[in-house]
Design an enzyme around this catalytic site. Structure first.
Site, PDB file in Angstrom:
ATOM      1  N   HIS A 271      67.958   0.674 -56.772  1.00 22.02           N
ATOM      2  CA  HIS A 271      67.323   1.131 -55.525  1.00 22.02           C
ATOM      3  C   HIS A 271      66.255   2.197 -55.788  1.00 22.02           C
ATOM      4  O   HIS A 271      65.989   3.051 -54.948  1.00 22.02           O
ATOM      5  CB  HIS A 271      68.364   1.606 -54.513  1.00 22.02           C
ATOM      6  CG  HIS A 271      69.173   0.463 -53.971  1.00 22.02           C
ATOM      7  ND1 HIS A 271      68.753  -0.323 -52.932  1.00 22.02           N
ATOM      8  CD2 HIS A 271      70.356  -0.050 -54.386  1.00 22.02           C
ATOM      9  CE1 HIS A 271      69.655  -1.273 -52.707  1.00 22.02           C
ATOM     10  NE2 HIS A 271      70.636  -1.140 -53.580  1.00 22.02           N
TER      11      HIS A 271
ATOM     12  N   GLY B 285      74.184 -14.924 -55.232  1.00 22.84           N
ATOM     13  CA  GLY B 285      74.869 -13.807 -54.588  1.00 22.84           C
ATOM     14  C   GLY B 285      75.669 -12.955 -55.555  1.00 22.84           C
ATOM     15  O   GLY B 285      76.497 -12.160 -55.157  1.00 22.84           O
TER      16      GLY B 285
ATOM     17  N   SER C  79      67.673 -15.183 -57.061  1.00 23.87           N
ATOM     18  CA  SER C  79      66.496 -15.372 -56.197  1.00 23.87           C
ATOM     19  C   SER C  79      65.204 -15.229 -56.983  1.00 23.87           C
ATOM     20  O   SER C  79      64.317 -16.077 -56.891  1.00 23.87           O
ATOM     21  CB  SER C  79      66.448 -14.342 -55.067  1.00 23.87           C
ATOM     22  OG  SER C  79      67.675 -14.136 -54.511  1.00 23.87           O
TER      23      SER C  79
ATOM     24  N   ASP D 290      63.376  -7.330 -60.009  1.00 27.06           N
ATOM     25  CA  ASP D 290      63.937  -8.590 -60.500  1.00 27.06           C
ATOM     26  C   ASP D 290      62.851  -9.499 -61.069  1.00 27.06           C
ATOM     27  O   ASP D 290      63.030 -10.139 -62.110  1.00 27.06           O
ATOM     28  CB  ASP D 290      64.666  -9.321 -59.370  1.00 27.06           C
ATOM     29  CG  ASP D 290      65.654  -8.414 -58.662  1.00 27.06           C
ATOM     30  OD1 ASP D 290      66.104  -7.444 -59.294  1.00 27.06           O
ATOM     31  OD2 ASP D 290      65.955  -8.661 -57.483  1.00 27.06           O
TER      32      ASP D 290
END
Ligand code: GLA
Length: 344
Positions: free
Chosen positions: A15, A100, A106, A151
């Site tokens: 984050h 997930g 993703s 990512d």
């Protein structure tokens, strides 16, 4: 035409990416493979092999969709918007990053799609930082998750046997050797599946924007702990996490450089405590798994990825055995086109 893009494990720096901060990911061996063969140039026919689902849409006007279809349609649309030639055809997607799991299936999907589609349109590979931004727009605008660039950059810049220190302010990438000796770094899936679009992820981004406004800084990279302490809750906690997590990235880089793996374990523990208590992105099942791994001999363990479920990263001392379901972290190379006959 075939392209493979890896998932990633972030050692620390969670984050921080959308706060112009520091991250320390590596690309992993697992990832997503996209194969495109010639068909109707104006139409994409896509099949998600692992789901047994299909999609079909016109290249010049991909409509919005949910789930995996949003990634395919969004990648086609964003590539066209950026001026790439996109040819339709028959597209097959397969992967071995659990969805997930917090290991970024993703980004692996977006990056593999983009590389395969660009090559299928006979285009040269674009600058990889630009490609990371394009893939992130797919996630932001088509999937609805306001994720940062961690990512995509990890998938596009990962290196065999190494982690990479990413500075999100200037997008610089610095290789960091991951020499573990007899120590073992593993991930363990908590089984709690997360999606960024549906979780508190976008709330955290909003809180960071609010904190920037209140502190009068452009990004939380410039925030100071003493000023943050005066903010109303929970913004004070959110900023403290980001500022200290950036410091932990460089502590981890130093620890790896010095071969001080106990220190790396302490960084993982401190990051987890901060993600749980200050940033509040953990869930009880993940906390319980972290405790179980520590009790089983991990020198440090933490939630990995966006949070609200997903996997735990744990560092095991020599002689301590990870649980049977653990997957060894083996840093692999970056996303790439595959030779057509490669049997991956
Ligand atoms: C997800 C997002 C990344 C990053 C991490 C948290 O993986 O896709 O951009 O924000 O969460 O570090």
């Amino acid at each position: 035409m075939r392209a493979f893009a890896p998932g990633r494990v972030n050692l620390v720096g969670e984050h921080t990416d959308y706060n112009d901060g520091l991250c320390l990911p590596c690309a992993v061996q697992a990832g997503v493979t996209v194969r495109i063969s010639a068909g109707d140039d104006d139409v994409v026919r896509a099949r998600a092999l692992d789901l047994g689902e299909d999609d079909e849409f016109r290249v010049d006007a991909p409509p919005a969709a949910d789930g995996w279809r949003a990634f395919v349609r969004g990648t086609v649309a964003e590539l066209r918007r950026a001026g790439h030639r996109v040819r339709g055809g028959d597209l097959e997607i397969s992967g071995d990053v659990p969805r997930g799991s917090g290991l970024s299936s993703s980004a692996a999907l977006e990056v593999a799609l983009a590389l395969a589609l660009i090559a299928h349109g006979d285009g040269p590979e674009p600058d990889r930082r630009d490609l990371a931004r394009l893939c992130s727009r797919v996630e932001n605008e088509w999937v609805g998750a306001e994720t940062g660039l961690l990512d995509q950059l990890a998938s596009l810049f990962g290196r065999e046997g190494e982690a990479i220190r990413l500075d999100m302010r200037d997008l610089s990438v610095t290789p960091v050797a991951l020499e573990l000796g007899d120590w073992r770094l593993v991930t363990v899936d908590s089984g709690v599946e997360h999606t960024h679009a549906g979780s508190g992820y976008n709330d955290r981004r909003r809180e960071c924007r609010e904190a920037c406004a209140a502190l009068g800084v452009r990004s939380l990279r410039d925030a100071r702990l003493d000023a943050a302490a005066a903010l109303p809750a929970p913004l004070d906690r959110r900023v403290r996490h980001v500022v200290e997590e950036n410091t932990r990235v460089d502590t981890a880089v130093d620890a790896l450089g010095a071969g001080d793996l106990p220190a790396l374990g302490r960084v993982l523990d401190a990051s987890h405590a901060s993600l749980r208590d200050l940033y509040e992105v953990s869930v009880p099942e993940v906390d319980a798994l972290v405790e179980r791994l520590r009790a089983g001999g991990a020198a440090g363990a933490r939630i990995v990825g966006g949070g609200f479920g997903g996997s735990v990263l744990a560092l095991f001392r020599p002689g301590a055995a990870p649980p049977p379901e653990a997957v060894e972290v083996r840093p692999g190379p970056a996303a790439r086109l595959l030779p057509t006959e490669d049997a991956r």
